[in-house]
Structures are given as structure tokens and as C-alpha cells.
Design an enzyme around this catalytic site. Structure first.
Site, short mmCIF file in Angstrom:
data_model
loop_
_atom_site.label_atom_id
_atom_site.label_comp_id
_atom_site.label_asym_id
_atom_site.label_seq_id
_atom_site.Cartn_x
_atom_site.Cartn_y
_atom_site.Cartn_z
N ASP A 355 -83.49 8.30 -9.31
CA ASP A 355 -83.87 9.54 -8.70
C ASP A 355 -84.80 10.60 -9.72
OD1 ASP A 355 -81.77 8.57 -7.27
OD2 ASP A 355 -81.46 10.41 -6.06
N GLU A 493 -82.65 0.32 1.71
CA GLU A 493 -81.54 -0.42 1.52
C GLU A 493 -81.17 -1.17 2.53
OE1 GLU A 493 -79.10 2.64 -0.17
OE2 GLU A 493 -80.01 2.33 -2.20
N LYS A 615 -84.10 2.53 5.87
CA LYS A 615 -83.59 3.74 5.70
C LYS A 615 -84.56 4.80 5.21
CE LYS A 615 -79.88 5.16 2.59
NZ LYS A 615 -79.12 4.91 1.51
N GLN A 616 -85.40 4.33 4.45
CA GLN A 616 -86.15 5.32 3.53
C GLN A 616 -87.69 4.63 3.50
OE1 GLN A 616 -83.26 5.41 0.75
NE2 GLN A 616 -84.93 6.09 -0.69
C1 BGC Z 1 -81.00 6.59 -1.64
C2 BGC Z 1 -81.40 6.10 -2.91
C3 BGC Z 1 -81.06 7.07 -4.09
C4 BGC Z 1 -79.46 7.26 -3.88
C5 BGC Z 1 -79.17 8.46 -4.92
C6 BGC Z 1 -79.56 6.38 -1.71
O1 BGC Z 1 -78.79 7.20 -0.41
O2 BGC Z 1 -81.17 5.13 -0.61
O3 BGC Z 1 -82.87 5.81 -3.07
O4 BGC Z 1 -81.45 6.54 -5.28
O5 BGC Z 1 -79.22 7.72 -2.71
O6 BGC Z 1 -79.67 9.85 -4.30
#
Ligand code: BGC
Length: 816
Positions: A355, A493, A615-616
Site C-alpha cells: 500500500d 487476488e 477484485k481490483q
Molecule cells: C487488497 C490489496 C491491499 C490490501 C491491504 C487487499 O484487499 O487486495 O491490494 O494491499 O488489501 O490494503
């Protein structure tokens, strides 16, 4: 409503957790949730106090396995403060009829206020005002002041003020099956007539924690010396103090607290430090004055003036407020990283992920020495990262996806799906791209600050060792005449294996492979041209880096494999296009919220690995981190023909297949859409900046803020929409400013001097601070390049620049 305060009227048990997280007060060393001082963890309230970097490991038996996990420890609750009238019950929110209840977070001064009136069972009406801070200038100190007015009664008011050590880590429902008991060997002491002390030790990491509090009672304007009764209950220590009140009179209790741990610098022993602090500490109002001064100085660097609507301004202030409370100059000494959920709750157990990628640019523009210290957290853990690589039979440094105390991999290997109640195997630790993010941060810190000493002493070593790791992870595929990387997981993920396969990970993940090519290019540059020759030679020697390894990096930067769909869309990973399409409309119809589509699918007995559903942002991270020119050049060197015209198609493709299960997703989408679809970019921006304020992930904010989402949202204003970039000794501006956001005005630190940047419509103004011994700075906007001396102003428009010399002062942020 103002942009600097957050007001919560009434008391809503269902929303209390979110409110507590949003009302955290902290200073980068210590932070405390906005829990009511009389509350205990009871499913509604969750008092939590955390010291950055204070981790402990415990073992739990889960689904037949012994699992050891490391958590940021919830420390004794210093807030403990309650009262009673005569021999009535101790005050608790549900023991009286609340007539008024209001809480206000004053973000400008870092002060949390609570005002309430209640009527008790005997019909007596009482008014209460509480103010609290965690001192921004003196990191160990905090204050809680409670004023009670007897509106219509006469009687004896008894305060109970102390420290509650009967706490555990129990803030996240999903983790409740895990052992949450981290503190042992509690001890309590009445250290002085007005001061009590509680100390304990973390069970595995052996960190000593001491908290002391000094209580002073006032009746109207006079200090009184009441009889104090010591009260000890298990691991709680408190003093009880009584005063007699008549209608209209008020009693006030000032509680000053000191928190120390054995991780502190410049300290002898935590108990002695905590008690010693209080012998010397000023009273509440004097401490508040120095606290407010410290906030004033922080805001002079971090304030981001926006003339948009008050909601947007409030969200921007809130996000920066929580950044400054999580990472401050006090953090710089602590050997800690960027905790994904701030110091605000226990989600992700206080771990450090990638992050910082979204957080550091905002810090670098204001307090670069703090970025440097956060990068040193990674450098100190280089030996662990090397060990991790060796254990996998690889070389170089393999940084952990989740990091805590010593840089060991802290990812969980099983996780609970709250939708299905099942414990599942978790392979998300295969997110090797974390190493690339660290190298990227090092390189960009260097680019922005020109801190050659850092690069030479620490940064280059990390870049080289991380590159070495990726070079050993990559295999040469003779059939393809390309390097391939197998068995990894991407930022998305949801895909941790191929459909039906037992082998964890997916192959040739485009973001990982392309960024590895980027990394190889940078690493070659660093060692051959950027570092002074003698330092480059030294590192080659120390790391036993061979020229043939560097040659391999060069080859990799030309021969890494990147998968594409037939139509020029970059495949998220090899075979992604063969996965089934998900019926998104069907899921949106059937579920009110599909952010965590993975959990929904699993609960339905399906597997997220089977679908083209992310997911993202994953492939789109490339457009977030690299300029289109950089990306096109990297792909060209890799032998792929990719043009700027293909970018929108890629964005559309993945936008339609993303559930935005992370708050980071909106940040990245806003960024990548800013140049092509400004209106949609602003929609994502609007969503990103309120992700915690509005708890867009429905129920996760109470477990801790999403620091990267918060800060990444604000960063959109400065680096994306305003296009501020500091690189290679030049301040560049490339605005794509959405008119609906009004005027932006902020001050960055550049070459150690404050530089004011104002963006409005098509005009950008840059003004340097006046004063002697300040170097001129080179400022570029479009084709215009201007050298600005101290106290000079330049106005650029997207058409032309006008150099105004010592021109008129632009409106200050306060006027916006
Ligand atoms: C995200 C990650 C992130 C982590 C901590 C997860 O839900 O997929 O990208 O680093 O949360 O914020």
C-alpha cells in the site's frame, strides 16, 4: 457542516464502529480509537490503542492446524473514565436516557469532542462535555478532559479514572477464532498520589508496555484535592474521586496519560518513562495549545485547499488528517512501515502490504525524510527477504506480501469466508509483485528528491537484490525464445490458480512481467550509469554481482513474455481469455453488494478462479504506474507493437470485469480514465475520497481505515488531475483539471522550500517562497520552461505561460 469537522449526532450502535475508526486520534507513534471512555468491547464499542510497530505472535488452532500469526497489539485502554451520582450506577450509554448526544472531530486541531445530556433513573439531568487529544508534538502524551454539570440536582459525583488492561485483540469478527491474548504479566501501581500505572509484556516479542495516568479534579474554576480511593479489578487500575455538586455547578476531571514501550528510543525503562513524563507534564489546556501548534505546522505542509463542495473538502481533510495521524515525523524513528489499515483497527492485523505505493508520493511532496525512513523499514528487512528467496531455491530478495516486525512473511495461509463460514487455503502470499512496488518506490523517491546518498547507501542495494530475485524467478522458455514467470498471483487476488488445478499461482501475469522488464531496465541503469563508479563497483563486490547477471537483466528487458488477447488487449495472465465470462447483471440483481464477489462465489460452491472477474485493477496498474510513453517503449523493447490507441480498449475490457473489492481500485480507475473519460474519472475520484467516510465496503471501516485508498484519493487531485510531478530536478505540471472540482491550492516542499501550486480551469500558478539562500527551481508546463527565483510567481495556461516575477499573491487556501 464545515470542511474541518466531522459531526455525529445522536448515538447509533450500528454505526459506532465506523465512527470510532473515523474519530481515531493519533500522532504516528500512538493512536486511540474514538471509543466512549466508559465503554468496553461489547460488540458495539471497541476501545483500541495501538503503538506503531508493536507486534506480537501467538498460535491458534484453526481447522485442525496450528497457525501462528503476528498482530499489532491492542494495548491497555487509557481512556477508562466513568462516574456516578451518589450511589447510583456507573455511567454507561445504555444506563441512562440520552437527551442529547453529539460528537465532533475537529480535524484542524486534532481534537475529539463529545457533548451529551442525560436523565438518570431518578430524573436527574446531567450535562457532560469531553475533549481528547493524542499529542502531535509529544508523542507519548494524551489528554482526556471530562466536564460534568449538575443541571438540576445536588449530590455527590464520583469519577473513576484509570487504565483498563483487561483487553484483547478482538476487533475483527472474522478473527475471533484466533487467539487474541497478546499481553501477559500485568502489573499495577499507584505511582504517585495522583498517578496510577499499568504495565504488561507482550507474550512472544517481549515488548514492555507502560501506561500511566494523572488525574486532577476541578470544581468550577478551583482545583480540589479529593480523597482518592484506589480501585483494582483484575488487570484494571483506577482512582475514584468525589466532589459535591449543586445545581448549575460543574466538576472537571483532567486526565493526562503517558504511553511508553521498550521499543522507544532515548528511554531507560517504560514504567519509569511513563511516570516520569507525568511528573513533568503540563495541564490539559497548555498541552492542548502545543498540540494545536503542532497540527498547525503539519497542516501548513499537508493542507490541500479545494474550492469544490464542502463534502469533498471534508473528505480530503479527513483523509489527510488520518495520514498525518498514522505516519508523522514521530514515525520516522520507529522502524515501521505503512500499515494498510492505519493505527485504527485490527483488520489485516496491522500488517504492511504494497500500500505504500499509493501513500508515499503524497508524503514525498511534503516531508521527504519520512518517505526515506519508511523505505529504510524495507532495507532493514533485506536479510529476511534474502533468506525467503533462498528457502525457495532462488537468489536475491523476495519481500513478503505481508510484513510486520522482522520482515518474515506474515500472510495467512488459511482465511475464513464469512459468507460460507469455511476456512479456505489462501495463496495470496504469491503476490511477488510486492518487490517491484518496493523497487518502484525507491526509484521514484530518488527521482523526486535527488537523494543520491540514499540511493547509494540503501536504495540501489534493494533494487539490485529485488531484480536478482525476479531474474531467478524467471525461466528461459526455449520454444518461445522468451523469459517466462510462473506461479504468481497479481493484485487481483481472485485468481490464485488455474481452474481445477492444484498448483498454486498463475503464469505470465502481465503486470508482473512488464514491471519486471521495467525493473531490469532501471537496475541496469542504476548499476552502470546512475551510481558513482566506485559505489557501483563496491556493490558489485559486496553482492557478488556478476556481469553475466546484468547481461541477463538486459536480455530479460527485451525478452520477457507478455500475453495478449487476439485483439490487442493485454491478457491479465496467460489463459485469462479462456476463462468463463461471469453474468455480472445476474450477480448485481441477486446481491445488493458484489464487491467481495470471491466470497459470494465460494459460498455458492463456485470458484473465482474460473471466471474473468477481478477484485481490483490489475493490468490497469500498468497505466497507473507508467506513463503511456514509458509503457509503449518497454513493450517495444520487448518486441510487442503496442500503441496509445490500444489503451482505452484495455481500460474498457477490464473495467467491465472488475468488482472493485479493494478501495484501491477506484483510485487506479480514476487515474487511468482521467485523460480519456474525465467525467467517469471524477465519479471514481468521488468514490475514492469517501471510501472510508461512507464505508463503501460496507462494514470494513470499523476494522480500520484503508490508508492507501484514502491517500490515493487525495493524490488523484495533485498528481493526476493537476499533473504535478517532480522528477530529475524539474517541477512539471500537466493538468487535466476537471472544472467541477473548482480551484486547487496546495503547498509542496521542493528542494527544501515551500512551493505553492494553484490550479484553476486552464491556469496553473506556481509561487516560490521568498527568502535568501533559496535555489531557483525549474518549472515546466507543456512547452514552457521557466526558472523561478525565490518569491517569484509564474502563471501557465495550457496555451502559454506568463512569467509574473514577484507577482501578486494568489488567494490563500483559507480563502478557497
Ligand atoms: C487488497 C490489496 C491491499 C490490501 C491491504 C487487499 O484487499 O487486495 O491490494 O494491499 O488489501 O490494503
Amino acid at each position: 457542516m464545515t470542511a474541518w469537522e466531522l459531526l455525529f449526532e445522536g448515538f447509533d450502535p450500528a454505526d459506532e464502529g465506523r465512527r470510532e475508526a473515523l474519530c481515531v486520534v493519533g500522532n504516528g507513534y500512538l493512536a486511540t480509537r474514538g471509543a466512549a471512555p466508559e465503554s468496553v468491547a461489547d460488540g458495539v464499542h471497541y476501545p483500541g490503542t495501538y503503538v506503531a510497530g508493536c507486534y506480537n505472535r501467538v498460535t491458534s488452532r484453526i481447522a485442525g492446524h496450528d497457525i501462528e500469526d503476528e498482530s499489532m497489539v491492542n494495548l491497555p485502554n487509557w481512556l477508562l473514565l466513568t462516574f456516578r451520582i451518589d450511589d447510583g450506577p456507573w455511567f454507561a450509554p445504555d444506563s441512562a436516557e440520552l437527551l442529547e448526544h453529539e460528537q465532533e472531530l475537529d480535524m484542524e486541531r486534532g481534537l475529539l469532542l463529545r457533548r451529551l445530556r442525560f436523565r438518570d433513573a431518578r430524573g436527574r439531568t446531567t450535562r457532560l462535555v469531553q475533549r481528547r487529544f493524542v499529542h502531535l508534538g509529544s508523542p507519548h502524551l494524551a489528554g482526556l478532559e471530562t466536564t460534568i454539570v449538575a443541571e438540576d440536582w445536588s449530590g455527590r459525583l464520583t469519577f473513576r479514572s484509570g487504565i483498563d488492561g483487561r483487553i484483547t485483540n478482538a476487533g475483527v469478527a472474522r478473527y475471533r477464532a484466533l487467539n487474541g491474548r497478546h499481553l501477559i504479566e500485568h502489573g499495577t501501581e499507584e505511582a504517585r498520589p495522583d498517578t496510577v500505572l499499568l504495565h504488561a509484556r507482550t507474550s512472544q516479542s517481549g515488548i514492555l508496555v507502560a501506561e500511566a495516568c494523572r488525574s486532577t479534579v476541578w470544581c468550577d474554576a478551583e482545583v480540589v484535592e479529593p480523597t482518592r480511593t484506589l480501585c483494582r479489578q483484575d488487570d484494571l487500575i483506577a482512582q475514584q474521586m468525589s466532589v459535591d455538586l449543586t445545581p448549575g455547578r460543574q466538576a472537571r476531571l483532567e486526565k493526562i496519560v503517558s504511553v511508553h514501550t521498550s521499543r522507544d528510543l532515548a528511554a531507560t525503562e517504560p514504567r519509569e518513562e511513563a511516570v516520569g513524563d507525568l511528573a513533568d507534564a503540563a495541564g490539559f489546556d497548555d498541552l492542548l495549545a502545543t498540540h494545536v501548534l503542532a497540527w498547525d505546522q503539519v497542516w501548513s505542509r499537508y493542507r490541500c485547499g479545494l474550492s469544490a463542495d464542502v463534502e469533498a473538502r471534508q473528505a480530503v481533510n479527513l483523509n489527510l488528517f488520518h495520514l498525518a495521524q498514522t505516519l508523522s515525523t514521530h514515525t520516522a524513528d520507529l522502524d515501521v512501515g505503512v500499515p494498510a489499515r492505519g493505527l485504527h483497527g485490527e483488520a489485516y492485523r496491522g500488517h504492511v502490504f504494497w500500500d505504500e505505493l499509493f501513500v508515499l508520493p503524497t508524503i514525498t511532496l511534503r516531508t521527504p525524510h519520512l518517505t526515506r525512513s519508511l523505505l529504510l523499514y524495507r532495507h532493514r528487512r533485506l536479510p529476511q527477504a534474502r533468506l525467503a528467496a533462498r528457502r525457495e531455491g532462488l537468489t536475491g530478495a523476495m519481500y513478503p506480501w505481508q510484513s510486520g516486525s522482522n520482515g518474515r512473511e506474515e500472510s495467512q495461509f488459511m482465511h475464513l469466508n464469512p459468507e460460507s463460514g469455511r476456512w479456505l487455503r489462501d495463496d495470496t502470499h504469491l503476490q511477488r509483485h510486492i518487490g517491484i512496488a518496493i523497487a518502484y518506490n525507491v526509484w521514484h523517491y530518488y527521482q523526486a528528491t535527488g537523494d543520491e546518498e540514499f540511493l547509494s547507501s540503501f536504495g540501489a542495494e534493494m533494487i539490485l537484490e529485488i531484480t536478482r530475485f525476479f531474474a531467478s524467478l524467471a525461466r528461459y522458455d526455449h520454444g518461445r525464445d522468451r523469459y517466462v514467470i510462473r506461479g504468481v498471483v497479481g493484485p487481483d487476488e481472485y485468481h490464485t490458480a488455474y481452474p481445477g488445478s492444484d498448483r498454486p499461482g498463475i503464469d505470465n501475469h502481465a503486470y508482473t512481467n512488464i514491471m519486471t522488464a521495467w525493473l531490469c531496465r532501471v537496475a541496469v541503469d542504476v548499476v552502470t550509469t546512475v551510481l558513482p563508479t566506485e559505489r557501483g563497483d563496491e556493490l558489485m563486490e559486496t553482492l557478488r554481482l556478476r556481469h553475466r547477471e546484468i547481461d541477463r537483466w538486459r536480455r530479460m528487458s527485451r525478452k520477457l513474455f507478455v500475453p495478449f488477447h487476439d485483439d490487442g488487449v493485454i491478457s491479465q495472465f496467460e489463459g485469462y481469455e479462456r476463462l468463463a465470462e461471469l453474468d455480472w447483471d445476474d450477480y448485481r440483481r441477486r446481491y445488493p453488494d458484489i464487491h467481495r464477489l470471491d466470497r459470494i462465489l465460494e459460498a455458492e460452491g463456485r470458484d473465482p478462479n474460473d471466471f474473468q472477474a477481478s477484485k481490483q485493477a490489475d493490468v490497469l496498474m500498468l497505466f497507473y504506474l507508467l506513463s503511456s510513453d514509458e509503457l509503449i517503449e518497454i513493450l517495444r523493447d520487448l518486441g510487442y507493437d503496442f500503441t496509445g490507441e490500444q489503451i482505452p480498449k484495455n481500460i474498457e475490457y477490464y473495467l467491465g470485469r472488475t468488482s472493485h473489492g479493494s478501495t484501491l481500485s477506484s483510485v487506479v480507475h480514476a487515474w487511468v480514465l482521467a485523460r480519456s473519460h474525465r467525467a467517469r474519472a471524477v465519479e471514481f475520484f468521488d468514490r475514492a475520497i469517501v471510501s472510508d467516510l461512507h464505508d463503501v465496503q460496507k462494514g470494513t471501516t470499523q476494522e480500520g481505515i484503508h490508508l492507501a485508498g484514502m491517500v490515493g484519493g487525495v493524490d488523484l487531485l495533485q498528481r493526476c488531475f493537476a499533473g504535478i510531478e517532480v522528477r530529475e530536478g524539474v517541477l512539471r505540471l500537466d493538468p487535466h483539471w476537471p472544472a467541477e472540482l473548482g480551484v486547487l491550492e496546495l503547498t509542496i516542499r521542493y528542494h527544501h522550500q515551500p512551493v505553492l501550486v494553484r490550479v484553476s480551469g486552464r491556469t496553473v500558478t506556481v509561487r516560490t517562497a521568498p527568502g535568501p539562500r533559496r535555489p531557483a527551481i525549474r518549472c515546466v508546463c507543456g512547452p514552457e520552461s521557466v526558472l523561478l527565483g525565490p518569491g517569484e510567481t509564474v502563471h501557465f495556461s495550457t496555451r502559454a505561460a506568463s512569467h509574473a516575477g514577484r507577482g501578486p499573491t494568489p488567494a490563500s487556501a483559507d480563502e478557497l
